[in-house]
Write an enzyme that holds these catalytic residues in place. Structure first.
Site, PDB file in Angstrom:
ATOM      1  N   ARG A 154      -3.991  79.319  17.373  1.00 20.03           N
ATOM      2  CA  ARG A 154      -3.196  79.189  18.289  1.00 20.03           C
ATOM      3  C   ARG A 154      -2.443  80.424  19.113  1.00 20.03           C
ATOM      4  NH1 ARG A 154      -1.092  75.099  14.496  1.00 20.03           N
ATOM      5  NH2 ARG A 154      -2.154  73.288  15.047  1.00 20.03           N
ATOM      6  N   LYS A 211      -5.928  84.725  33.095  1.00 21.45           N
ATOM      7  CA  LYS A 211      -7.057  83.747  32.857  1.00 21.45           C
ATOM      8  C   LYS A 211      -8.208  84.119  31.831  1.00 21.45           C
ATOM      9  CE  LYS A 211      -6.742  81.802  37.686  1.00 21.45           C
ATOM     10  NZ  LYS A 211      -7.382  81.228  38.600  1.00 21.45           N
ATOM     11  N   GLU A 254     -13.934  92.237  45.511  1.00 23.62           N
ATOM     12  CA  GLU A 254     -12.615  91.803  45.203  1.00 23.62           C
ATOM     13  C   GLU A 254     -11.507  92.799  45.728  1.00 23.62           C
ATOM     14  OE1 GLU A 254     -11.807  88.966  43.712  1.00 23.62           O
ATOM     15  OE2 GLU A 254     -13.573  88.214  42.731  1.00 23.62           O
ATOM     16  N   LYS A 303      -2.557  92.373  42.783  1.00 21.91           N
ATOM     17  CA  LYS A 303      -2.801  91.040  41.995  1.00 21.91           C
ATOM     18  C   LYS A 303      -1.504  91.009  41.153  1.00 21.91           C
ATOM     19  CE  LYS A 303      -5.691  88.449  39.031  1.00 21.91           C
ATOM     20  NZ  LYS A 303      -6.968  87.935  38.558  1.00 21.91           N
ATOM     21  N   GLU A 313      -0.610  79.223  38.334  1.00 25.38           N
ATOM     22  CA  GLU A 313      -1.261  78.575  39.681  1.00 25.38           C
ATOM     23  C   GLU A 313      -0.564  77.234  39.888  1.00 25.38           C
ATOM     24  OE1 GLU A 313      -5.450  78.538  39.020  1.00 25.38           O
ATOM     25  OE2 GLU A 313      -5.651  79.874  40.561  1.00 25.38           O
ATOM     26  N   ARG A 317      -0.611  81.614  43.851  1.00 26.55           N
ATOM     27  CA  ARG A 317      -1.564  82.558  43.160  1.00 26.55           C
ATOM     28  C   ARG A 317      -3.002  82.035  43.911  1.00 26.55           C
ATOM     29  NH1 ARG A 317      -2.361  83.858  36.893  1.00 26.55           N
ATOM     30  NH2 ARG A 317      -4.459  84.642  36.905  1.00 26.55           N
ATOM     31  N   ASN A 323      -7.886  83.154  45.505  1.00 27.89           N
ATOM     32  CA  ASN A 323      -9.082  82.397  45.667  1.00 27.89           C
ATOM     33  C   ASN A 323      -9.944  82.588  47.012  1.00 27.89           C
ATOM     34  OD1 ASN A 323      -9.230  81.610  42.880  1.00 27.89           O
ATOM     35  ND2 ASN A 323      -7.742  79.870  43.609  1.00 27.89           N
ATOM     36  N   HIS A 367     -13.723  82.347  47.342  1.00 25.72           N
ATOM     37  CA  HIS A 367     -14.056  81.909  45.866  1.00 25.72           C
ATOM     38  C   HIS A 367     -14.566  80.345  45.766  1.00 25.72           C
ATOM     39  CE1 HIS A 367     -12.673  85.695  44.590  1.00 25.72           C
ATOM     40  NE2 HIS A 367     -12.963  85.251  43.446  1.00 25.72           N
ATOM     41  N   HIS A 418     -18.250  80.019  44.273  1.00 28.42           N
ATOM     42  CA  HIS A 418     -18.330  79.328  42.984  1.00 28.42           C
ATOM     43  C   HIS A 418     -19.573  78.479  43.289  1.00 28.42           C
ATOM     44  CE1 HIS A 418     -14.449  80.019  40.921  1.00 28.42           C
ATOM     45  NE2 HIS A 418     -15.169  81.137  40.973  1.00 28.42           N
ATOM     46  N   HIS A 434     -21.105  87.996  40.463  1.00 23.80           N
ATOM     47  CA  HIS A 434     -19.708  87.455  41.029  1.00 23.80           C
ATOM     48  C   HIS A 434     -19.086  88.133  42.516  1.00 23.80           C
ATOM     49  CE1 HIS A 434     -16.154  85.172  41.119  1.00 23.80           C
ATOM     50  NE2 HIS A 434     -15.301  86.235  40.946  1.00 23.80           N
TER      51      HIS A 434
END
Lengths: 364, 364
Positions: B121, B143, B185, B227, B237, B242, B246, B249, B253, B266
């Site tokens: 955990r 993330k 980025e 960032k 988010e 936030r 994106n 993005h 994606h 990417h």
């Protein structure tokens, strides 16, 4: 309807305690999660009748409800079944307006909860426990996870539910062995936190064991409140306070691991573990004989086992205990009673004492 | 050594920016995690030389250091490799005094980070990014995750690192295509948050592209700070803030999914995605031609692509976009520029406009 509030700041939630009122679950979900438009109802072969009627209830409340069923039993807490839930969420086109509704015992709560914790980096979760054990323990507090072949709950995360819905009528159809197993955690709350509650259980063991509705409501409500009190003070098990809930569990996990998941029900293992922990505390001079015998007597009166069914090698059990999640640097840690209603953490228990307790456990 | 502090209350941490000083990483880990006594160093075939010397450094600092290596590439962000890391942690007898050290690009950070988030955990995590993309993006913000066969990063959780160690000397040996990919980025931060930084990149594109150490330090430090500013205001988010990260993005994606992971890097997908987003914003009248051409010119100057390598069916791309994690109720959501240094969320963009942008993307 009674309500137990779990106060965790922005992660606060209600535990609703009802009796046969599950038709109102849709309204409860709507109130707890106003932005939710779809749900995945997860159940197992045992809870499926409940899960199906819950799916219908949620559909009537205007929610798009998909479902997923996994085989009953601890073996379902694995990566493969987890992947199956991810697939089900994908098929439902789950997005951030989707919630997971876990209908079942601890296995379903842990597995579906972990899927909710990790799909899209976190979906809201509603717990609908159908066993006594999950009502009083696993549904409250935010622990989710699956098993590793080498250890129970080794993989998981903290993910608080948005709400817990307890329908005590579900207990009417629970098999006796499973119902009784759940009472182990109830006794645990008395031992670790509430001597008066322990005394109530002593005086009312027959009513509890025969599932008297009034006794059940009192027992489940008090257990949820006691657990919530602890979780509120140590949500992530960091300060050590939440560790009190692990009374009997270091032993119990070793019994469950060495016996193979499924030989003992979790509550049965906890009951035997509490007996071992009390014996250990007595050998350390923390408590006297009277404590041990009151606890043994109550566990007996409720129909719970206090000795393991077979003699597992003490070396194997100790090896598992050293790798327990609660161990640090290979040192075994035990939560032990100092008086009725109070426990403390001990991390310097001599191994020979632990061995003696384990070796005498079967012959008692 | 420069430091960027990420302020997240009890989850705050430092990003250390160094040049060839990785021998000091042991001291950094010790300071960030005083209770840690063992570490699992995770790398891939690309980062392995760095990972091996880091393992030696950590051992010299008195930490018990195990290691695990996975194949390089996005395909390693899967349940099977995750299970391999769980096994490695188990073999190391990992407990709550064990940390995970992720040495590599975004794939390693995401995969090892998710293993850290979910083993026991939650274990502490130290990020040692070795690619430009991971230095300026994936190592910062918490993330973590893996891919589902049907969607990128569909499985994951938020788990902030305890520290990030950036050694800019690692960039010297990075293949050109990968280095350039990371610049997408960097350009993104200028477009969405900082017009002056965008102008700096325009004036210094040659120094940046040729990896001038001074330019690199400025670019990476500023990107991390920008960032971190966003993450500090919207860690999970939730507020929508936030989401500005994106930019480009949603398109990216879709290109990555339809092309199959690995066809486009990417950053390349993000570069093409930013071009599409700018075109879409222009068609909506949010920005003028000058914005689009400045962005295209800068991406070109840095060696980044602005059109997809093949014509993927617009229907397929749109189907993926509707299922994007950022979509709600099947509605596509786009972060679009309103002026240089400012973007906003739009969730009511007419599908025909998106289709036009996609269909004209190759022929530009």
């Amino acid at each position: 309807m009674e309500t137990v509030r779990v106060n965790l700041g922005s992660r606060s939630y209600d535990i609703a305690l009802t009796h046969g009122a599950t038709a109102n679950l849709g309204a409860f979900v709507r109130a707890a999660l106003p932005k939710t438009s779809s749900v995945l109802v997860v159940g197992d072969s045992n809870s499926w009748p409940h899960a199906e009627s819950i799916q219908a209830t949620l559909t009537r409340a205007g929610l798009r409800a998909g479902s997923a069923v996994v085989p009953a039993g601890e073996a379902s807490k694995c990566l493969e079944r987890l992947a199956g839930l991810y697939d089900a969420l994908y098929e439902l086109a789950a997005d951030r307006s989707t919630a997971v509704v876990a209908v079942g015992g601890g296995v379903i709560g842990d597995l579906a909860g972990f899927a909710a914790a990790t799909y899209n980096r976190g979906l809201p979760l509603v717990m609908v426990p159908t066993t006594l054990l999950s009502m009083v323990d696993s549904s409250v507090g935010g622990k989710t996870g699956i098993n590793h072949p080498k250890g129970k709950n080794l993989i998981g995360s903290f993910h608080q539910p948005a709400g817990v819905w307890i329908d005590l009528a579900f207990l009417n159809t629970l098999p006796a062995r499973e119902f009784i197993s759940g009472l182990a955690e109830v006794v645990k709350y008395g031992v670790i936190l509430d001597a008066a509650f322990f005394a109530y259980l002593e005086s009312n063991s027959h009513a509890v064991r025969t599932r008297d509705p009034g006794a059940l409501l009192r027992v489940v409500t008090r257990s949820c409140r006691l657990k919530a009190d602890v979780v509120e003070q140590d949500e992530y098990e960091r300060t050590g306070l939440r560790a009190v809930l692990n009374y009997g569990h270091t032993f119990a996990h070793a019994f469950e691991t060495c016996g193979g998941y499924g030989t003992l029900l979790h509550g049965e293992a906890v009951s035997i573990g509490m007996e071992c922990a009390a014996q250990l505390a007595r050998k350390l001079g923390l408590i006297g004989d009277e404590f041990v015998s009151r606890q043994t007597k109550l566990l007996d009166a409720l129909g719970l086992p206090t000795a393991p069914p077979t003699r597992w090698p003490a070396d194997d059990l100790i090896a598992v205990m050293r790798r327990d999640k609660k161990a640090v640097g290979g040192q075994m840690r035990f939560i032990l009673p100092t008086r009725l209603g109070e426990v403390k953490l001990f991390d310097d228990v001599p191994e020979p004492l632990v061995r003696t307790v384990l070796e005498s456990a079967v012959s008692r």
